[in-house]
Design a protein around this motif. Structure first.
Motif, mmCIF file in Angstrom:
data_model
loop_
_atom_site.group_PDB
_atom_site.id
_atom_site.type_symbol
_atom_site.label_atom_id
_atom_site.label_comp_id
_atom_site.label_asym_id
_atom_site.label_seq_id
_atom_site.Cartn_x
_atom_site.Cartn_y
_atom_site.Cartn_z
ATOM 1 N N ILE A 60 0.766 -1.154 -0.160
ATOM 2 C CA ILE A 60 -0.220 -0.043 -0.050
ATOM 3 C C ILE A 60 0.881 1.261 0.053
ATOM 4 N N ALA A 63 2.815 1.385 -3.572
ATOM 5 C CA ALA A 63 1.995 1.766 -4.659
ATOM 6 C C ALA A 63 1.364 3.002 -4.582
ATOM 7 N N SER A 64 1.092 3.480 -3.254
ATOM 8 C CA SER A 64 0.214 4.845 -3.427
ATOM 9 C C SER A 64 1.048 5.766 -2.398
ATOM 10 N N TYR A 129 -20.335 11.932 -2.376
ATOM 11 C CA TYR A 129 -21.511 11.388 -2.284
ATOM 12 C C TYR A 129 -22.061 12.285 -1.198
ATOM 13 N N THR A 188 -16.328 9.404 3.071
ATOM 14 C CA THR A 188 -16.114 8.409 2.153
ATOM 15 C C THR A 188 -16.359 6.714 2.816
ATOM 16 N N HIS A 200 -9.334 -1.336 -0.413
ATOM 17 C CA HIS A 200 -9.755 -0.987 0.995
ATOM 18 C C HIS A 200 -8.973 0.041 1.619
ATOM 19 N N PHE A 201 -7.653 0.244 1.177
ATOM 20 C CA PHE A 201 -6.661 1.321 1.789
ATOM 21 C C PHE A 201 -7.020 2.623 1.222
ATOM 22 N N PHE A 203 -9.359 5.274 0.834
ATOM 23 C CA PHE A 203 -9.976 6.416 1.131
ATOM 24 C C PHE A 203 -10.016 6.787 2.652
ATOM 25 N N VAL A 268 -6.569 3.752 -14.871
ATOM 26 C CA VAL A 268 -6.739 5.319 -14.331
ATOM 27 C C VAL A 268 -5.332 6.155 -14.172
ATOM 28 N N ALA A 302 -4.403 11.521 -4.801
ATOM 29 C CA ALA A 302 -4.795 9.968 -4.829
ATOM 30 C C ALA A 302 -3.682 9.153 -4.759
ATOM 31 N N ASN A 303 -2.385 9.656 -5.065
ATOM 32 C CA ASN A 303 -1.307 8.650 -5.241
ATOM 33 C C ASN A 303 0.026 9.475 -5.510
ATOM 34 N N ASN A 333 -6.656 9.287 0.128
ATOM 35 C CA ASN A 333 -7.286 9.961 -0.807
ATOM 36 C C ASN A 333 -8.674 10.357 -0.188
ATOM 37 N N GLY A 362 -9.841 12.645 -11.508
ATOM 38 C CA GLY A 362 -10.259 11.490 -10.968
ATOM 39 C C GLY A 362 -11.447 11.105 -11.685
HETATM 40 N N1 CO8 Z 1 -1.877 -5.767 -1.373
HETATM 41 C C1 CO8 Z 1 -0.906 -6.314 -1.674
HETATM 42 N N2 CO8 Z 1 -0.880 -6.637 -3.193
HETATM 43 C C2 CO8 Z 1 -1.956 -5.804 -3.833
HETATM 44 C C3 CO8 Z 1 -2.801 -4.993 -3.198
HETATM 45 C C4 CO8 Z 1 -2.809 -5.122 -1.882
HETATM 46 N N3 CO8 Z 1 -3.740 -4.043 -1.031
HETATM 47 N N4 CO8 Z 1 -3.860 -4.636 -4.081
HETATM 48 C C5 CO8 Z 1 -3.238 -4.842 -5.447
HETATM 49 N N5 CO8 Z 1 -2.233 -5.939 -4.999
HETATM 50 C C6 CO8 Z 1 -1.386 -6.488 -6.219
HETATM 51 C C7 CO8 Z 1 -2.187 -6.774 -7.411
HETATM 52 O O1 CO8 Z 1 -2.926 -8.006 -7.386
HETATM 53 C C8 CO8 Z 1 -1.059 -6.998 -8.466
HETATM 54 O O2 CO8 Z 1 -0.506 -8.071 -8.354
HETATM 55 P P1 CO8 Z 1 -0.183 -8.923 -9.796
HETATM 56 O O3 CO8 Z 1 1.129 -8.104 -10.247
HETATM 57 O O4 CO8 Z 1 0.224 -10.317 -9.309
HETATM 58 O O5 CO8 Z 1 -1.213 -8.904 -10.592
HETATM 59 C C9 CO8 Z 1 0.068 -6.009 -7.986
HETATM 60 O O6 CO8 Z 1 -0.350 -5.636 -6.676
HETATM 61 C C10 CO8 Z 1 -0.103 -4.641 -8.675
HETATM 62 O O7 CO8 Z 1 -1.511 -4.220 -8.746
HETATM 63 P P2 CO8 Z 1 -1.938 -2.671 -9.487
HETATM 64 O O8 CO8 Z 1 -1.447 -2.980 -10.952
HETATM 65 O O9 CO8 Z 1 -3.448 -2.654 -9.150
HETATM 66 O O10 CO8 Z 1 -1.201 -1.774 -8.430
HETATM 67 P P3 CO8 Z 1 -0.582 -0.258 -8.809
HETATM 68 O O11 CO8 Z 1 0.849 -0.203 -8.627
HETATM 69 O O12 CO8 Z 1 -1.505 0.241 -9.865
HETATM 70 O O13 CO8 Z 1 -1.332 0.384 -7.619
HETATM 71 C C11 CO8 Z 1 -3.332 1.614 -7.131
HETATM 72 C C12 CO8 Z 1 -2.763 0.308 -7.138
HETATM 73 C C13 CO8 Z 1 -2.697 2.173 -5.786
HETATM 74 C C14 CO8 Z 1 -4.783 1.831 -6.777
HETATM 75 C C15 CO8 Z 1 -2.974 2.753 -8.233
HETATM 76 O O14 CO8 Z 1 -3.227 2.194 -9.488
HETATM 77 C C16 CO8 Z 1 -3.605 4.048 -7.886
HETATM 78 O O15 CO8 Z 1 -3.585 4.810 -7.298
HETATM 79 N N6 CO8 Z 1 -4.018 4.452 -9.391
HETATM 80 C C17 CO8 Z 1 -4.735 5.786 -9.713
HETATM 81 C C18 CO8 Z 1 -6.229 5.597 -9.181
HETATM 82 C C19 CO8 Z 1 -6.804 6.835 -8.818
HETATM 83 O O16 CO8 Z 1 -6.315 7.952 -8.768
HETATM 84 N N7 CO8 Z 1 -8.171 6.885 -8.807
HETATM 85 C C20 CO8 Z 1 -9.028 7.723 -8.434
HETATM 86 C C21 CO8 Z 1 -9.837 7.368 -7.401
HETATM 87 S S1 CO8 Z 1 -10.655 8.366 -6.724
HETATM 88 C C22 CO8 Z 1 -11.894 9.256 -7.425
HETATM 89 O O17 CO8 Z 1 -11.944 9.318 -8.270
HETATM 90 C C23 CO8 Z 1 -13.084 9.627 -6.531
HETATM 91 C C24 CO8 Z 1 -13.988 8.574 -6.274
HETATM 92 C C25 CO8 Z 1 -15.186 9.315 -5.454
HETATM 93 C C26 CO8 Z 1 -14.851 8.993 -3.893
HETATM 94 C C27 CO8 Z 1 -14.924 7.465 -3.467
HETATM 95 C C28 CO8 Z 1 -15.045 7.113 -1.885
HETATM 96 C C29 CO8 Z 1 -15.254 5.815 -1.435
#
Ligand code: CO8
Length: 375
Positions: A60, A63-64, A129, A188, A200-201, A203, A268, A302-303, A333, A362
């Motif tokens: 976590i 990656a973030s 929301y 959130t 799960h991590f 927000f 994203v 976010a990241n 986030n 986002g």
């Molecule tokens: N623990 C261990 N391993 C994990 C976990 C975890 N928690 N999660 C994923 N992995 C694994 C995956 O399964 C994957 O394994 P494998 O390589 O074997 O397939 C590996 O780790 C890599 O996974 P990812 O490619 O998914 O990992 P990333 O390096 O891309 O990191 C992130 C994941 C942190 C989520 C990253 O992609 C990110 O931050 N992306 C940007 C997303 C973003 O900015 N989104 C905006 C969302 S917020 C928004 O728009 C507002 C919404 C409204 C609010 C909502 C409120 C609830």
């Protein structure tokens, strides 16, 4: 407007009392996943169900950049048999939860702007929301603060704050409001799927607010002229929550995983970073500046890797914490509030004439920005 620009004259940040660390969250998720896998061992062995993978605090943070988050209510979130906050319902004659946290931030913003409710004509509650459809939370807040005029709610996910600030700017520039209170009560946690390892991590809960007014009424110690603002949207299904009232008529599970936050985070990341960098470049040039003229980048939180990539793309070098402050390590986030938290924590040290940019990116996709000059 050149003789009487629109300014941001106050900002307020309210932080919940409860913290949840990555380690606490991962311990509870892993205990839940192990219990699930044990309970469904026969189906998993038969290939009928997928085993729930384990989460890791190291992943976590790497990656973030997130280390912890705040929770309005922590009770229930870490309970394996529950995995969601336990929020006590409030009656219709009581202040609602989100109006309460909106008011905490709003009062701080009013104090910092040297204003009272009597000075405000328009209240916008804008966030990812709202806890109910109507009456608008903004009208409840307006009532509590004794504000005449009008209020309304806006939902633009992560860009709710910047898009609302643009609405406020437009209203003041057009003369339809003297001063506007923009509030982002980002509750959130009720929408987070704490049983989804991939999200799960992400927000945390928080509330932020800002006051905007015309420069000629501004008496605050720190104020920022808005040189320009831009709102941009491009449709994408990569971040979704299908939660809504139609579920009742569709006979689907209102609280099913597809109705909670879910995303393709990697996609994203790849789509939004270049879009945000291009948006910022164009917007800064549109107000006659160069990216090198910007002293402070209050970016969406976010990241960490995303923010570093965007500023590196813009400036051709790494930025310092002073130039592009990061708050997501502490807050995670917080949907639309992230860039406003960064502003609240890191603006008073700027000198008159310095430039800063507030930018969100986002779900939607949506990108919003405001270019500011300290007065
Ligand atoms: N623990 C261990 N391993 C994990 C976990 C975890 N928690 N999660 C994923 N992995 C694994 C995956 O399964 C994957 O394994 P494998 O390589 O074997 O397939 C590996 O780790 C890599 O996974 P990812 O490619 O998914 O990992 P990333 O390096 O891309 O990191 C992130 C994941 C942190 C989520 C990253 O992609 C990110 O931050 N992306 C940007 C997303 C973003 O900015 N989104 C905006 C969302 S917020 C928004 O728009 C507002 C919404 C409204 C609010 C909502 C409120 C609830």
């Amino acid at each position: 407007m050149t003789n009487n620009p629109v300014v941001i004259s106050g900002a307020g940040l309210w932080i919940p009392d409860n913290t949840i660390t990555n380690e606490e969250l991962v311990d509870s998720y892993n205990a839940w996943a192990q219990a699930y896998n044990g309970e469904h061992s026969a189906e998993i062995a038969a290939g009928e169900l997928a085993e729930k993978p384990l989460s890791s605090a190291e992943f976590i943070e790497k990656a973030s950049g997130i280390k912890a988050r705040y929770a309005y209510v922590k009770d229930g979130v870490l309970e394996v048999a529950r995995m969601r906050p336990r929020i006590t319902p409030r009656g219709e004659d009581e202040l609602s939860h989100q109006a309460e946290i909106a008011l905490h931030a709003a009062r701080k913003a009013l104090t910092s702007a040297d204003k009272t409710g009597a000075d405000i004509d328009m209240v916008i509650v804008s966030c990812a929301y709202t806890e109910r459809s109507y009456p608008a939370l903004a009208i409840e807040v307006q009532h509590e603060l004794g504000i005449t005029g009008f209020g309304f709610d806006m939902l633009v996910a992560c860009s709710a704050a910047t898009f609302a600030l643009q609405r406020a700017y437009d209203a003041i520039a057009a003369g339809s409001a003297r001063a506007v209170l923009v509030i982002n009560p980002e509750l959130t946690s009720p929408q987070v799927n704490y049983t989804d390892r991939d999200s799960h991590f992400i927000f945390g809960d928080v509330s932020t607010a800002m006051v905007l007014e015309a420069a000629d009424t501004c008496t605050s110690a720190h104020s920022y002229e808005i040189l320009g603002s831009k709102a941009q949207t491009v449709f994408s299904n990569n971040i979704r929550s299908n939660f809504g009232y139609v579920a009742r008529a569709e006979d689907t599970d209102v609280f099913g995983p597809e109705n909670l936050f879910h995303q393709n985070g990697r996609k994203v990341f790849k789509d939004v970073c270049p879009m945000a960098a291009e948006h910022l470049q164009q917007q800064i040039e549109a107000v006659g500046l160069d990216v090198a003229d910007v002293q402070r980048w209050w970016l969406h939180q976010a990241n960490l890797n995303m923010n570093q990539l965007i500023t590196r793309r813009l400036l051709g070098r790494d930025t310092t914490q002073a130039e592009a402050p990061i708050v997501l390590d502490e807050f995670a986030n917080t949907a639309s509030a992230g860039s406003i938290i960064a502003f609240c924590r890191h603006h008073e040290d700027l000198n008159s004439g310095d430039h800063g940019v507030i930018c969100s990116f986002g779900a939607g996709y949506s990108i919003g920005s405001l270019v500011l000059r300290k007065r």
